[in-house]
Design a protein around this motif. Structure first.
Motif, PDB file in Angstrom:
ATOM      1  N   THR A 125      54.070  58.946  39.027  1.00 23.69           N
ATOM      2  CA  THR A 125      52.936  59.527  38.298  1.00 23.69           C
ATOM      3  C   THR A 125      52.900  59.093  36.840  1.00 23.69           C
ATOM      4  O   THR A 125      51.878  59.255  36.176  1.00 23.69           O
ATOM      5  CB  THR A 125      52.992  61.063  38.368  1.00 23.69           C
ATOM      6  OG1 THR A 125      54.232  61.517  37.821  1.00 23.69           O
ATOM      7  CG2 THR A 125      52.850  61.549  39.795  1.00 23.69           C
ATOM      8  N   THR A 126      53.979  58.521  36.310  1.00 24.36           N
ATOM      9  CA  THR A 126      53.960  58.077  34.912  1.00 24.36           C
ATOM     10  C   THR A 126      53.120  56.818  34.796  1.00 24.36           C
ATOM     11  O   THR A 126      53.228  55.900  35.587  1.00 24.36           O
ATOM     12  CB  THR A 126      55.386  57.742  34.419  1.00 24.36           C
ATOM     13  OG1 THR A 126      56.353  58.053  35.357  1.00 24.36           O
ATOM     14  CG2 THR A 126      55.666  58.301  33.089  1.00 24.36           C
ATOM     15  N   GLY A 127      52.286  56.787  33.785  1.00 22.67           N
ATOM     16  CA  GLY A 127      51.435  55.625  33.543  1.00 22.67           C
ATOM     17  C   GLY A 127      50.419  55.394  34.629  1.00 22.67           C
ATOM     18  O   GLY A 127      50.039  54.253  34.905  1.00 22.67           O
ATOM     19  N   TRP A 128      49.935  56.450  35.249  1.00 23.12           N
ATOM     20  CA  TRP A 128      49.013  56.307  36.381  1.00 23.12           C
ATOM     21  C   TRP A 128      47.697  55.656  35.976  1.00 23.12           C
ATOM     22  O   TRP A 128      47.106  54.939  36.767  1.00 23.12           O
ATOM     23  CB  TRP A 128      48.778  57.645  37.082  1.00 23.12           C
ATOM     24  CG  TRP A 128      48.037  58.658  36.257  1.00 23.12           C
ATOM     25  CD1 TRP A 128      48.578  59.566  35.399  1.00 23.12           C
ATOM     26  CD2 TRP A 128      46.634  58.844  36.197  1.00 23.12           C
ATOM     27  NE1 TRP A 128      47.609  60.310  34.804  1.00 23.12           N
ATOM     28  CE2 TRP A 128      46.389  59.886  35.282  1.00 23.12           C
ATOM     29  CE3 TRP A 128      45.546  58.235  36.823  1.00 23.12           C
ATOM     30  CZ2 TRP A 128      45.112  60.327  34.969  1.00 23.12           C
ATOM     31  CZ3 TRP A 128      44.269  58.685  36.516  1.00 23.12           C
ATOM     32  CH2 TRP A 128      44.062  59.715  35.593  1.00 23.12           C
ATOM     33  N   VAL A 129      47.252  55.872  34.743  1.00 21.10           N
ATOM     34  CA  VAL A 129      45.991  55.246  34.307  1.00 21.10           C
ATOM     35  C   VAL A 129      46.158  53.730  34.265  1.00 21.10           C
ATOM     36  O   VAL A 129      45.323  52.984  34.783  1.00 21.10           O
ATOM     37  CB  VAL A 129      45.550  55.805  32.937  1.00 21.10           C
ATOM     38  CG1 VAL A 129      44.346  55.051  32.415  1.00 21.10           C
ATOM     39  CG2 VAL A 129      45.266  57.287  33.020  1.00 21.10           C
ATOM     40  N   GLU A 130      47.254  53.285  33.660  1.00 16.79           N
ATOM     41  CA  GLU A 130      47.509  51.840  33.577  1.00 16.79           C
ATOM     42  C   GLU A 130      47.677  51.236  34.970  1.00 16.79           C
ATOM     43  O   GLU A 130      47.150  50.163  35.264  1.00 16.79           O
ATOM     44  CB  GLU A 130      48.767  51.553  32.739  1.00 16.79           C
ATOM     45  CG  GLU A 130      48.644  51.909  31.284  1.00 16.79           C
ATOM     46  CD  GLU A 130      49.017  53.360  30.977  1.00 16.79           C
ATOM     47  OE1 GLU A 130      49.312  54.138  31.927  1.00 16.79           O
ATOM     48  OE2 GLU A 130      49.004  53.722  29.794  1.00 16.79           O
ATOM     49  N   LYS A 131      48.419  51.926  35.819  1.00 19.67           N
ATOM     50  CA  LYS A 131      48.635  51.442  37.180  1.00 19.67           C
ATOM     51  C   LYS A 131      47.325  51.357  37.949  1.00 19.67           C
ATOM     52  O   LYS A 131      47.094  50.402  38.696  1.00 19.67           O
ATOM     53  CB  LYS A 131      49.628  52.342  37.920  1.00 19.67           C
ATOM     54  CG  LYS A 131      51.042  52.254  37.392  1.00 19.67           C
ATOM     55  CD  LYS A 131      51.956  53.245  38.081  1.00 19.67           C
ATOM     56  CE  LYS A 131      53.359  53.191  37.498  1.00 19.67           C
ATOM     57  NZ  LYS A 131      54.241  54.202  38.057  1.00 19.67           N
ATOM     58  N   LEU A 132      46.461  52.334  37.750  1.00 19.88           N
ATOM     59  CA  LEU A 132      45.162  52.342  38.421  1.00 19.88           C
ATOM     60  C   LEU A 132      44.289  51.178  37.946  1.00 19.88           C
ATOM     61  O   LEU A 132      43.667  50.482  38.758  1.00 19.88           O
ATOM     62  CB  LEU A 132      44.458  53.682  38.177  1.00 19.88           C
ATOM     63  CG  LEU A 132      43.172  53.931  38.948  1.00 19.88           C
ATOM     64  CD1 LEU A 132      43.449  53.938  40.447  1.00 19.88           C
ATOM     65  CD2 LEU A 132      42.556  55.257  38.533  1.00 19.88           C
TER      66      LEU A 132
END
Length: 169
Positions: A17-24
């Motif tokens: 769940t960490t950095g989910w925006v970047e991963k998305l």
């Protein structure tokens, strides 16, 4: 041991769940560009094979110059390192030509794909990207066949005419 596994699984779940925006964003971009990345990699492989065919042709010329009795395709491939040592195959020139060719091809292909996308978004149908890619691929294929023909693989001479016909020469 089981507590270590459970603890490791818990850490993995929390790190997902960490950095989910970047991963998305990265995942979405890769999914959107997947087809183009595959095309680029395959096209780069074709250009690399053309480079290898050029090395084979240059090695063949050196075998002819040395009056070697065995000028088979395998002998030409084996002669590539020696041709490189003698400076017949120049790494700097070959790398520069290879990279330059890829850059030029990207500069030609990218606008064609952008035009296709713009026309498709506006409701039309366009095949400029496919036309450019097909032409460039046929040009590379022709170059490969001509290089192998120069290396003494005479069985391909009829293919040169067929490719030129498909390419529109």
């Amino acid at each position: 041991m089981i507590t270590d596994i459970v603890k490791g699984a818990g850490q993995t779940v929390s790190s997902i769940t960490t950095g989910w925006v970047e991963k998305l964003i990265i995942s979405g971009t890769l999914i959107a560009l997947e087809k183009h990345c595959v095309i680029f990699v395959l096209f780069t492989m074709v250009v690399f094979i053309d480079l290898l065919a050029k090395w084979i042709a240059l090695a063949y010329k050196e075998l002819v110059h040395e009056r070697a009795t065995d000028r088979s395709l395998l002998s030409c491939i084996k002669a590539i390192p020696e041709a490189h040592r003698k400076g017949i195959i120049n790494s700097y020139v070959m790398k520069t030509q290879f990279v330059g060719k890829i850059i030029v091809y990207m500069l030609i292909t990218l606008p064609a794909i952008c035009i296709d996308t713009a026309i498709k978004v506006s409701g039309g149908h366009a095949e400029f990207g496919m036309m450019v890619l097909a032409y460039l691929c046929l040009t590379e294929l022709l170059s490969i066949v001509e290089n192998l023909n120069d290396a003494g693989v005479s069985a391909l001479s009829g293919l040169i005419t067929a490719i030129k016909g498909k390419r529109g020469d």
